[in-house]
Write a protein that holds these residues in place. Structure first.
Motif, PDB file in Angstrom:
ATOM      1  N   MET A   1       0.837  -1.205   0.000  1.00 33.54           N
ATOM      2  CA  MET A   1       0.000   0.000   0.000  1.00 33.54           C
ATOM      3  C   MET A   1       0.872   1.257   0.000  1.00 33.54           C
ATOM      4  O   MET A   1       0.571   2.225  -0.686  1.00 33.54           O
ATOM      5  N   LEU A   2       1.957   1.244   0.764  1.00 35.31           N
ATOM      6  CA  LEU A   2       2.871   2.383   0.780  1.00 35.31           C
ATOM      7  C   LEU A   2       3.530   2.585  -0.583  1.00 35.31           C
ATOM      8  O   LEU A   2       3.674   3.715  -1.053  1.00 35.31           O
ATOM      9  N   VAL A   3       3.924   1.486  -1.225  1.00 33.16           N
ATOM     10  CA  VAL A   3       4.538   1.581  -2.545  1.00 33.16           C
ATOM     11  C   VAL A   3       3.545   2.154  -3.551  1.00 33.16           C
ATOM     12  O   VAL A   3       3.885   3.042  -4.343  1.00 33.16           O
ATOM     13  N   LEU A   4       2.304   1.683  -3.528  1.00 34.41           N
ATOM     14  CA  LEU A   4       1.286   2.192  -4.451  1.00 34.41           C
ATOM     15  C   LEU A   4       0.969   3.661  -4.174  1.00 34.41           C
ATOM     16  O   LEU A   4       0.777   4.448  -5.095  1.00 34.41           O
ATOM     17  N   ALA A   5       0.919   4.042  -2.911  1.00 37.09           N
ATOM     18  CA  ALA A   5       0.641   5.440  -2.566  1.00 37.09           C
ATOM     19  C   ALA A   5       1.784   6.340  -3.014  1.00 37.09           C
ATOM     20  O   ALA A   5       1.561   7.469  -3.455  1.00 37.09           O
ATOM     21  N   GLY A   6       3.009   5.844  -2.941  1.00 29.61           N
ATOM     22  CA  GLY A   6       4.164   6.633  -3.364  1.00 29.61           C
ATOM     23  C   GLY A   6       4.219   6.823  -4.869  1.00 29.61           C
ATOM     24  O   GLY A   6       4.828   7.754  -5.364  1.00 29.61           O
ATOM     25  N   CYS A   7       3.575   5.952  -5.620  1.00 26.83           N
ATOM     26  CA  CYS A   7       3.605   6.038  -7.077  1.00 26.83           C
ATOM     27  C   CYS A   7       2.442   6.825  -7.652  1.00 26.83           C
ATOM     28  O   CYS A   7       2.358   7.015  -8.859  1.00 26.83           O
ATOM     29  N   SER A   8       1.520   7.277  -6.821  1.00 21.64           N
ATOM     30  CA  SER A   8       0.392   8.039  -7.347  1.00 21.64           C
ATOM     31  C   SER A   8       0.812   9.485  -7.598  1.00 21.64           C
ATOM     32  O   SER A   8       1.654  10.043  -6.906  1.00 21.64           O
ATOM     33  N   ALA A   9       0.230  10.070  -8.614  1.00 18.59           N
ATOM     34  CA  ALA A   9       0.560  11.451  -8.990  1.00 18.59           C
ATOM     35  C   ALA A   9      -0.066  12.432  -7.999  1.00 18.59           C
ATOM     36  O   ALA A   9      -1.163  12.213  -7.496  1.00 18.59           O
ATOM     37  N   GLN A  10       0.660  13.496  -7.726  1.00 19.11           N
ATOM     38  CA  GLN A  10       0.153  14.577  -6.890  1.00 19.11           C
ATOM     39  C   GLN A  10       0.121  15.831  -7.739  1.00 19.11           C
ATOM     40  O   GLN A  10       1.046  16.106  -8.507  1.00 19.11           O
ATOM     41  N   TYR A  11      -0.934  16.616  -7.591  1.00 17.91           N
ATOM     42  CA  TYR A  11      -1.103  17.829  -8.396  1.00 17.91           C
ATOM     43  C   TYR A  11      -1.089  19.035  -7.478  1.00 17.91           C
ATOM     44  O   TYR A  11      -1.684  19.022  -6.405  1.00 17.91           O
ATOM     45  N   ARG A  12      -0.402  20.071  -7.932  1.00 16.84           N
ATOM     46  CA  ARG A  12      -0.350  21.327  -7.172  1.00 16.84           C
ATOM     47  C   ARG A  12      -0.738  22.471  -8.079  1.00 16.84           C
ATOM     48  O   ARG A  12      -0.257  22.572  -9.209  1.00 16.84           O
ATOM     49  N   ASN A  13      -1.611  23.326  -7.572  1.00 17.07           N
ATOM     50  CA  ASN A  13      -2.042  24.504  -8.314  1.00 17.07           C
ATOM     51  C   ASN A  13      -1.318  25.723  -7.781  1.00 17.07           C
ATOM     52  O   ASN A  13      -1.173  25.890  -6.570  1.00 17.07           O
ATOM     53  N   HIS A  14      -0.887  26.585  -8.687  1.00 15.26           N
ATOM     54  CA  HIS A  14      -0.186  27.808  -8.326  1.00 15.26           C
ATOM     55  C   HIS A  14      -0.825  28.979  -9.069  1.00 15.26           C
ATOM     56  O   HIS A  14      -1.175  28.860 -10.233  1.00 15.26           O
ATOM     57  N   GLY A  15      -0.945  30.105  -8.401  1.00 17.01           N
ATOM     58  CA  GLY A  15      -1.404  31.319  -9.052  1.00 17.01           C
ATOM     59  C   GLY A  15      -2.908  31.482  -9.071  1.00 17.01           C
ATOM     60  O   GLY A  15      -3.657  30.696  -8.490  1.00 17.01           O
ATOM     61  N   TYR A  16      -3.343  32.544  -9.785  1.00 17.22           N
ATOM     62  CA  TYR A  16      -4.758  32.909  -9.837  1.00 17.22           C
ATOM     63  C   TYR A  16      -5.069  33.538 -11.179  1.00 17.22           C
ATOM     64  O   TYR A  16      -4.325  34.395 -11.666  1.00 17.22           O
ATOM     65  N   VAL A  17      -6.166  33.094 -11.784  1.00 18.07           N
ATOM     66  CA  VAL A  17      -6.711  33.713 -12.993  1.00 18.07           C
ATOM     67  C   VAL A  17      -8.172  33.988 -12.708  1.00 18.07           C
ATOM     68  O   VAL A  17      -8.903  33.094 -12.265  1.00 18.07           O
TER      69      VAL A  17
END
Length: 151
Positions: free
Chosen positions: A17-33
């Motif tokens: 489970m830790l290995v699978l969680a480490g391989c999942s993509a994480q998304y970060r949003n920056h800025g404002y429109v």
């Protein structure tokens, strides 16, 4: 001894489970429109810098040459395991002004409109690069005159 296989199963499942969680993509949003509805309320030729800042907020950045415009920038970056972060979305809203500070144009750009700008890395050479602090200090002995200390 009967409890060891259960603990081993639990450890293996937990590790997977830790290995699978480490391989999942994480998304970060920056800025404002600003949303399209707010941009639709801007009247070209009527609104000014101040009215724009009040109605849709202050920009992420503004033009460096004669305050030519406001730029609202938003991007989405994907972090995936050991790979380098990758920008997958970018949106730029550019609001340009004329010399009087009145809105001249509103443009929207995406990631596909961007160009890669190669940065040039120039290094200024220095005469003190190979000298230690003590060597620089001792090198100044004898270079002082009395006029350096008298005002």
């Amino acid at each position: 001894m009967a409890g060891i296989p259960g603990k081993l199963k639990f450890a293996v499942v937990g590790g997977m489970m830790l290995v699978l969680a480490g391989c999942s993509a994480q998304y970060r949003n920056h800025g404002y429109v600003p949303p399209q509805e707010e941009l639709a309320n801007i009247v070209v030729g009527v609104d000014s810098r101040d009215s724009i800042a009040e109605s849709i907020g202050t920009p992420t950045t503004s033009g460096v040459l004669n305050d030519s415009g406001y730029y609202y920038v938003r991007s989405k970056v994907r972090h995936y395991a050991y790979r380098a972060p990758e920008e997958i979305e970018r949106e730029v809203v550019a609001i340009t002004f004329d010399k009087r500070g009145v809105v001249r144009n509103i443009e929207r750009f995406g990631l596909q409109d961007g160009r890669v700008v190669v940065l040039e890395r120039r290094v200024t050479s220095s005469s003190i690069a190979d000298k230690s602090f003590i060597r620089q200090l001792l090198g100044n002995i004898g270079r002082f005159t009395a006029s350096d200390f008298v005002e």
